[in-house]
Design a protein around this motif. Structure first.
Motif, mmCIF file in Angstrom:
data_model
loop_
_atom_site.group_PDB
_atom_site.id
_atom_site.type_symbol
_atom_site.label_atom_id
_atom_site.label_comp_id
_atom_site.label_asym_id
_atom_site.label_seq_id
_atom_site.Cartn_x
_atom_site.Cartn_y
_atom_site.Cartn_z
ATOM 1 N N VAL A 213 39.767 8.073 61.755
ATOM 2 C CA VAL A 213 40.776 8.664 60.870
ATOM 3 C C VAL A 213 42.183 8.194 61.227
ATOM 4 O O VAL A 213 42.930 7.696 60.390
ATOM 5 N N ARG A 214 42.560 8.336 62.503
ATOM 6 C CA ARG A 214 43.938 8.045 62.891
ATOM 7 C C ARG A 214 44.211 6.557 63.043
ATOM 8 O O ARG A 214 45.270 6.064 62.661
ATOM 9 N N VAL A 215 43.241 5.810 63.594
ATOM 10 C CA VAL A 215 43.467 4.384 63.842
ATOM 11 C C VAL A 215 43.094 3.531 62.630
ATOM 12 O O VAL A 215 43.870 2.684 62.191
ATOM 13 N N LEU A 216 41.890 3.747 62.073
ATOM 14 C CA LEU A 216 41.448 2.912 60.956
ATOM 15 C C LEU A 216 41.837 3.453 59.594
ATOM 16 O O LEU A 216 41.737 2.751 58.596
ATOM 17 N N GLY A 217 42.251 4.711 59.523
ATOM 18 C CA GLY A 217 42.763 5.240 58.266
ATOM 19 C C GLY A 217 41.730 5.726 57.276
ATOM 20 O O GLY A 217 42.029 5.832 56.090
ATOM 21 N N LEU A 218 40.505 6.025 57.728
ATOM 22 C CA LEU A 218 39.531 6.606 56.820
ATOM 23 C C LEU A 218 39.904 8.055 56.541
ATOM 24 O O LEU A 218 40.655 8.675 57.302
ATOM 25 N N THR A 219 39.373 8.606 55.459
ATOM 26 C CA THR A 219 39.677 9.975 55.067
ATOM 27 C C THR A 219 38.430 10.836 55.239
ATOM 28 O O THR A 219 37.358 10.470 54.750
ATOM 29 N N GLU A 220 38.576 11.963 55.923
ATOM 30 C CA GLU A 220 37.463 12.880 56.080
ATOM 31 C C GLU A 220 37.157 13.523 54.726
ATOM 32 O O GLU A 220 38.050 13.962 54.017
ATOM 33 N N ASN A 221 35.874 13.563 54.389
ATOM 34 C CA ASN A 221 35.486 14.046 53.070
ATOM 35 C C ASN A 221 34.319 15.029 53.151
ATOM 36 O O ASN A 221 33.391 14.953 52.358
ATOM 37 N N GLY A 222 34.372 15.908 54.130
ATOM 38 C CA GLY A 222 33.351 16.942 54.239
ATOM 39 C C GLY A 222 32.477 16.779 55.464
ATOM 40 O O GLY A 222 32.486 15.743 56.135
ATOM 41 N N THR A 223 31.722 17.830 55.744
ATOM 42 C CA THR A 223 30.819 17.846 56.887
ATOM 43 C C THR A 223 29.469 18.416 56.471
ATOM 44 O O THR A 223 29.349 19.089 55.459
ATOM 45 N N ASP A 224 28.472 18.117 57.280
ATOM 46 C CA ASP A 224 27.130 18.662 57.076
ATOM 47 C C ASP A 224 26.451 18.703 58.434
ATOM 48 O O ASP A 224 26.047 17.671 58.961
ATOM 49 N N GLY A 225 26.363 19.900 59.030
ATOM 50 C CA GLY A 225 25.784 20.023 60.364
ATOM 51 C C GLY A 225 26.603 19.262 61.382
ATOM 52 O O GLY A 225 27.808 19.475 61.521
ATOM 53 N N ASP A 226 25.962 18.326 62.088
ATOM 54 C CA ASP A 226 26.646 17.527 63.108
ATOM 55 C C ASP A 226 27.269 16.255 62.543
ATOM 56 O O ASP A 226 27.695 15.391 63.296
ATOM 57 N N SER A 227 27.307 16.136 61.225
ATOM 58 C CA SER A 227 27.814 14.911 60.600
ATOM 59 C C SER A 227 29.137 15.146 59.871
ATOM 60 O O SER A 227 29.361 16.211 59.299
ATOM 61 N N VAL A 228 29.989 14.124 59.886
ATOM 62 C CA VAL A 228 31.244 14.119 59.143
ATOM 63 C C VAL A 228 31.198 12.922 58.205
ATOM 64 O O VAL A 228 30.823 11.819 58.604
ATOM 65 N N TYR A 229 31.563 13.149 56.939
ATOM 66 C CA TYR A 229 31.592 12.071 55.955
ATOM 67 C C TYR A 229 32.998 11.497 55.878
ATOM 68 O O TYR A 229 33.981 12.230 55.785
ATOM 69 N N LEU A 230 33.090 10.163 55.902
ATOM 70 C CA LEU A 230 34.379 9.475 55.859
ATOM 71 C C LEU A 230 34.351 8.432 54.753
ATOM 72 O O LEU A 230 33.325 7.797 54.501
ATOM 73 N N ARG A 231 35.492 8.272 54.097
ATOM 74 C CA ARG A 231 35.567 7.277 53.021
ATOM 75 C C ARG A 231 36.771 6.378 53.238
ATOM 76 O O ARG A 231 37.765 6.752 53.858
ATOM 77 N N THR A 232 36.664 5.159 52.713
ATOM 78 C CA THR A 232 37.744 4.200 52.847
ATOM 79 C C THR A 232 38.721 4.354 51.696
ATOM 80 O O THR A 232 38.468 5.070 50.728
ATOM 81 N N TRP A 233 39.815 3.648 51.799
ATOM 82 C CA TRP A 233 40.830 3.679 50.752
ATOM 83 C C TRP A 233 40.228 3.181 49.444
ATOM 84 O O TRP A 233 39.576 2.142 49.398
ATOM 85 N N ASP A 234 40.427 3.933 48.383
ATOM 86 C CA ASP A 234 39.984 3.561 47.038
ATOM 87 C C ASP A 234 38.473 3.408 46.911
ATOM 88 O O ASP A 234 37.982 2.709 46.044
ATOM 89 N N ASP A 235 37.730 4.050 47.801
ATOM 90 C CA ASP A 235 36.272 4.006 47.728
ATOM 91 C C ASP A 235 35.810 4.752 46.489
ATOM 92 O O ASP A 235 36.329 5.815 46.173
ATOM 93 N N TYR A 236 34.852 4.199 45.756
ATOM 94 C CA TYR A 236 34.386 4.865 44.546
ATOM 95 C C TYR A 236 33.109 5.665 44.780
ATOM 96 O O TYR A 236 32.476 6.114 43.841
ATOM 97 N N GLU A 237 32.704 5.814 46.054
ATOM 98 C CA GLU A 237 31.588 6.691 46.375
ATOM 99 C C GLU A 237 32.079 7.773 47.326
ATOM 100 O O GLU A 237 33.166 7.694 47.873
ATOM 101 N N HIS A 238 31.244 8.777 47.506
ATOM 102 C CA HIS A 238 31.637 9.936 48.306
ATOM 103 C C HIS A 238 32.010 9.563 49.732
ATOM 104 O O HIS A 238 32.940 10.109 50.309
#
Length: 200
Positions: free
Chosen positions: A31-56
């Motif tokens: 998140v801080r170094v590469l600039g991905l955006t956190e987009n939710g969690t599920d259990g022990d997992s965190v979902y991250l997306r890139t800039w202008d990503d068209y998927e979740h």
């Protein structure tokens, strides 16, 4: 009639699951170094997306006892293509079965490659639209897209792209290839010794 050949059945890499024994530090890095955006969690997992990503999400970061790649997901080019690929996987004895896909992903089929690695294939009919509160953050991120994989490598897409139709191919000999990773450059030693999962 659409071409049903395998070369058109898979649209692109969907997302990769990366396992980490240090989830907080890994999340901070992406998140801080590469600039991905956190987009939710599920259990022990965190979902991250890139800039202008068209998927979740592009990356699923999962807390685990050791580092390594988890499942890799590919997106089918159509619903029919998904059905054909599932049939082909089952015919080859590689299929596991239908599962509920990750958050933001539709029906997903789980299978194994010949080496036993778990992969997923899915078809998502709708382009993902991030919620309003994420959009300002997306506009402010760095314009470079992060690499995907356990060893994170950033590439400059303007580096060595050759589109000239009259370009002659370059043939590398084994001796030339042994000099380095690319263009004669020596490969850094850690490339051969650092990876995931760790090797004793």
């Amino acid at each position: 009639m659409p071409d049903p050949s395998p070369r058109h059945e898979v649209a692109h890499l969907g997302h990769v699951e990366l396992r980490t024994p240090e989830p907080e530090r890994s999340l901070d890095f992406f998140v801080r170094v590469l600039g991905l955006t956190e987009n939710g969690t599920d259990g022990d997992s965190v979902y991250l997306r890139t800039w202008d990503d068209y998927e979740h999400h592009s990356l699923k970061l999962t807390a685990a006892k050791t580092s390594g790649a988890g499942r890799t997901a590919v997106r089918a080019s159509s619903e029919d293509a998904l059905e054909r690929r599932v049939a082909a996987l089952e015919e080859r004895g590689l299929g596991v079965g239908w599962i509920d896909g990750d958050t933001g992903i539709g029906p997903t089929y789980l299978f194994r490659d010949p080496d036993g690695h778990e992969l997923e294939i899915y078809w998502e009919t709708e382009r993902y639209t991030p919620p309003e509160h994420l959009r300002p953050a997306l506009k402010n991120q760095a314009q470079a897209y992060p690499g995907r994989g356990n060893r994170v490598e950033l590439c400059n897409p303007t580096g060595r792209l050759i589109f000239a139709p009259d370009w002659e191919p370059v043939t590398w000999t084994e001796a030339e290839r042994a000099k380095g990773q690319a263009w004669g450059l020596k490969t850094i030693e850690s490339f051969h010794t650092h990876g995931t999962p760790p090797v004793a």
